[in-house]
Design an enzyme around this catalytic site. Structure first.
Site, mmCIF file in Angstrom:
data_model
loop_
_atom_site.group_PDB
_atom_site.id
_atom_site.type_symbol
_atom_site.label_atom_id
_atom_site.label_comp_id
_atom_site.label_asym_id
_atom_site.label_seq_id
_atom_site.Cartn_x
_atom_site.Cartn_y
_atom_site.Cartn_z
ATOM 1 N N VAL A 1 1.365 -1.448 -0.006
ATOM 2 C CA VAL A 1 -0.251 0.404 0.341
ATOM 3 C C VAL A 1 1.055 1.313 -0.144
ATOM 4 O O VAL A 1 0.619 2.165 -0.875
ATOM 5 C CB VAL A 1 -1.278 -0.094 0.980
ATOM 6 C CG1 VAL A 1 -2.006 1.351 0.893
ATOM 7 C CG2 VAL A 1 -1.997 -1.677 1.538
ATOM 8 N N CYS A 2 2.030 1.338 0.945
ATOM 9 C CA CYS A 2 3.378 2.381 0.710
ATOM 10 C C CYS A 2 3.481 2.611 -0.600
ATOM 11 O O CYS A 2 4.067 3.929 -1.058
ATOM 12 C CB CYS A 2 3.567 2.015 1.712
ATOM 13 S SG CYS A 2 2.801 2.322 3.524
#
Length: 167
Positions: free
Chosen positions: A60-61
């Protein structure tokens, strides 16, 4: 005290909560490209978009950073900075591998000064000691004009709202 969620479980955020209308604390973090000091927040004479991620070593990051890198290319007169607790060496490798060059990637690894000053450090949970996922827009005079603490750490932020806040 502010909270977020990790996989549906509430997680307390520790540090000093910063809200819209507050002066954005000027904090020194480490640039992943060369290990130099970078000051974020405060009055810089330019708008700032401060994007806080737990770790570039998560899907996600990484996706969030790639998306903001693409969106940052279209912004003018805005300093876009990613802040994580990743070591600068790891963040630098990520940037090189992913072609991240339209924003600045920094690390708050030394003292967690940014995480504490902005109230984005995760408290008692399996992720205690890393940051939540958050975004702060700061105007040229150093006032916070937008804040998003992403309600669920495993989800992406509201890109459109963040970009609109500095456009």
């Amino acid at each position: 005290m502010a909270t977020t969620k990790f996989k549906g479980t509430d997680v307390e955020l520790v540090g000093t909560e910063v809200n819209v209308g507050d002066k954005a604390p000027a904090i020194t973090v480490v640039n992943a490209d060369g290990l130099g000091d970078v000051t974020v927040g405060g009055a810089s004479g330019k708008k700032q978009l401060l994007i806080v991620v737990p770790s570039l070593d998560t899907g996600v990051c990484a996706t969030e950073t790639r998306n903001f890198n693409a969106k940052a290319a279209a912004l003018t007169d805005v300093e876009v900075t990613i802040v994580s607790l990743d070591l600068p060496f790891a963040a630098g490798r990520f940037c090189s591998a992913e072609g991240i060059n339209d924003l600045t990637v920094t690390s708050d690894f030394r003292n967690k000064d940014f995480a504490n000053a902005y109230g984005v450090l995760l408290g008692g949970s399996v992720l205690a000691g890393v940051t939540c996922r958050a975004i702060f827009a700061v105007d040229a005079s150093g006032i916070v004009t937008y804040k998003e603490i992403v309600p669920e750490i495993t989800e992406e932020p509201n890109y459109d709202a963040a970009i609109a806040a500095v456009s």
